[in-house]
Design a protein around this motif. Structure first.
Motif, short mmCIF file in Angstrom:
data_model
loop_
_atom_site.label_atom_id
_atom_site.label_comp_id
_atom_site.label_asym_id
_atom_site.label_seq_id
_atom_site.Cartn_x
_atom_site.Cartn_y
_atom_site.Cartn_z
N TYR A 36 65.02 19.57 17.58
CA TYR A 36 63.72 19.41 16.95
C TYR A 36 62.89 20.66 17.26
CZ TYR A 36 64.99 14.50 16.61
OH TYR A 36 65.63 13.33 16.33
N PRO A 37 62.75 21.57 16.31
CA PRO A 37 62.02 22.81 16.58
C PRO A 37 60.50 22.61 16.57
CG PRO A 37 62.81 22.80 14.34
CD PRO A 37 63.33 21.53 14.98
N LYS A 38 59.85 23.49 17.27
CA LYS A 38 58.39 23.62 17.24
C LYS A 38 57.62 22.34 17.54
CE LYS A 38 58.09 27.79 14.61
NZ LYS A 38 57.43 28.54 13.58
N VAL A 39 57.73 21.87 18.75
CA VAL A 39 56.83 20.84 19.22
C VAL A 39 55.80 21.53 20.12
CG1 VAL A 39 58.53 19.00 19.09
CG2 VAL A 39 58.22 20.22 21.23
N TYR A 40 54.63 20.97 20.19
CA TYR A 40 53.56 21.55 21.00
C TYR A 40 53.49 20.76 22.30
CZ TYR A 40 49.11 23.74 22.06
OH TYR A 40 48.12 24.46 22.66
N SER A 41 53.62 21.44 23.42
CA SER A 41 53.64 20.79 24.72
C SER A 41 52.45 21.21 25.56
CB SER A 41 54.92 21.14 25.48
OG SER A 41 56.06 20.70 24.78
N LEU A 42 51.87 20.24 26.26
CA LEU A 42 50.83 20.47 27.27
C LEU A 42 51.37 19.92 28.58
CD1 LEU A 42 47.76 19.24 25.23
CD2 LEU A 42 48.15 21.58 25.99
N PHE A 43 51.18 20.65 29.67
CA PHE A 43 51.76 20.21 30.93
C PHE A 43 51.08 20.91 32.11
CE2 PHE A 43 54.08 23.57 28.85
CZ PHE A 43 54.18 24.57 29.81
N TRP A 44 51.22 20.29 33.28
CA TRP A 44 50.76 20.93 34.51
C TRP A 44 51.82 21.93 34.95
CZ3 TRP A 44 46.11 20.83 36.53
CH2 TRP A 44 45.27 19.77 36.24
N TRP A 45 51.40 23.15 35.28
CA TRP A 45 52.32 24.15 35.81
C TRP A 45 51.56 25.02 36.81
CZ3 TRP A 45 57.09 24.51 36.70
CH2 TRP A 45 57.70 25.73 37.01
N LYS A 46 52.03 24.98 38.06
CA LYS A 46 51.45 25.78 39.14
C LYS A 46 49.96 25.57 39.27
CE LYS A 46 55.26 28.96 39.13
NZ LYS A 46 55.76 30.33 39.16
N GLY A 47 49.56 24.28 39.22
CA GLY A 47 48.17 23.91 39.46
C GLY A 47 47.22 24.04 38.30
N GLU A 48 47.74 24.41 37.14
CA GLU A 48 46.89 24.56 35.96
C GLU A 48 47.52 23.88 34.75
OE1 GLU A 48 45.84 28.59 35.13
OE2 GLU A 48 45.44 29.06 37.23
N ILE A 49 46.68 23.50 33.81
CA ILE A 49 47.20 22.97 32.55
C ILE A 49 47.67 24.15 31.71
CG2 ILE A 49 46.65 21.75 30.42
CD1 ILE A 49 44.73 20.01 32.03
N ASP A 50 48.91 24.07 31.27
CA ASP A 50 49.52 25.12 30.45
C ASP A 50 49.88 24.51 29.10
OD1 ASP A 50 50.62 27.52 29.66
OD2 ASP A 50 52.02 27.66 31.34
N LYS A 51 50.22 25.35 28.15
CA LYS A 51 50.64 24.88 26.82
C LYS A 51 51.71 25.81 26.29
CE LYS A 51 46.81 27.25 24.53
NZ LYS A 51 46.44 28.07 25.65
N SER A 52 52.53 25.27 25.40
CA SER A 52 53.61 26.07 24.86
C SER A 52 54.18 25.39 23.62
CB SER A 52 54.71 26.21 25.92
OG SER A 52 55.78 26.97 25.43
N GLU A 53 54.69 26.20 22.71
CA GLU A 53 55.54 25.66 21.64
C GLU A 53 56.94 25.60 22.21
OE1 GLU A 53 55.49 27.53 17.84
OE2 GLU A 53 53.50 26.78 17.39
N GLU A 54 57.61 24.49 22.04
CA GLU A 54 58.96 24.31 22.56
C GLU A 54 59.86 23.72 21.49
OE1 GLU A 54 58.94 23.49 27.16
OE2 GLU A 54 57.78 21.93 26.15
N THR A 55 61.13 23.67 21.81
CA THR A 55 62.14 23.02 20.99
C THR A 55 62.77 21.92 21.83
OG1 THR A 55 62.57 25.03 19.73
CG2 THR A 55 64.31 23.38 19.75
N ILE A 56 62.96 20.76 21.24
CA ILE A 56 63.56 19.63 21.94
C ILE A 56 65.03 19.52 21.55
CG2 ILE A 56 63.56 17.12 22.27
CD1 ILE A 56 60.54 17.22 21.67
N LEU A 57 65.86 19.36 22.54
CA LEU A 57 67.29 19.15 22.36
C LEU A 57 67.62 17.74 22.84
CD1 LEU A 57 70.18 20.24 21.82
CD2 LEU A 57 70.10 21.26 24.12
#
Length: 105
Positions: A36-57
């Motif tokens: 599944y290409p191009k999902v938008y992810s929000l997540f905690w990373w190293k103490g901060e909220i981060d975001k990224s476009e990802e692909t789900i396998l």
């Protein structure tokens, strides 16, 4: 409950997802993969909220191959901490579940 599992893996892009899926298939660790290409992810990373476009396998396999799948994915993955999780397949179409079992080591 069956011996089949569903694996959920996130990757940074479709190319990495395809390469991981292909290697898992060649090693007979999974019966099939959905990408599944191009999902938008929000997540905690190293103490901060981060975001990224990802692909789900999404992968289908057997419970006894989980650790080998994790090891293979980690050896190929570009993330420092890749998301690799598994869910049991409780039930489903018997021919499909039998096919999964017949296709993996």
């Amino acid at each position: 409950m069956t011996e089949c599992i569903l694996g959920y893996i996130t990757t940074p892009n479709i190319e990495e997802a395809k390469q991981i899926a292909k290697e898992l298939l060649l090693d007979k660790l999974i019966a099939c993969a959905n990408i599944y290409p191009k999902v938008y992810s929000l997540f905690w990373w190293k103490g901060e909220i981060d975001k990224s476009e990802e692909t789900i396998l999404i992968v289908k396999s057997k419970r006894n191959l989980k650790q080998k799948i994790v090891e293979k994915v980690c050896s190929m993955h570009s993330y420092e901490c890749p998301c690799i999780i598994f869910l049991p397949i409780e039930d489903g179409a018997k021919p499909f579940l039998d096919w999964i079992i017949s296709e993996v080591n």
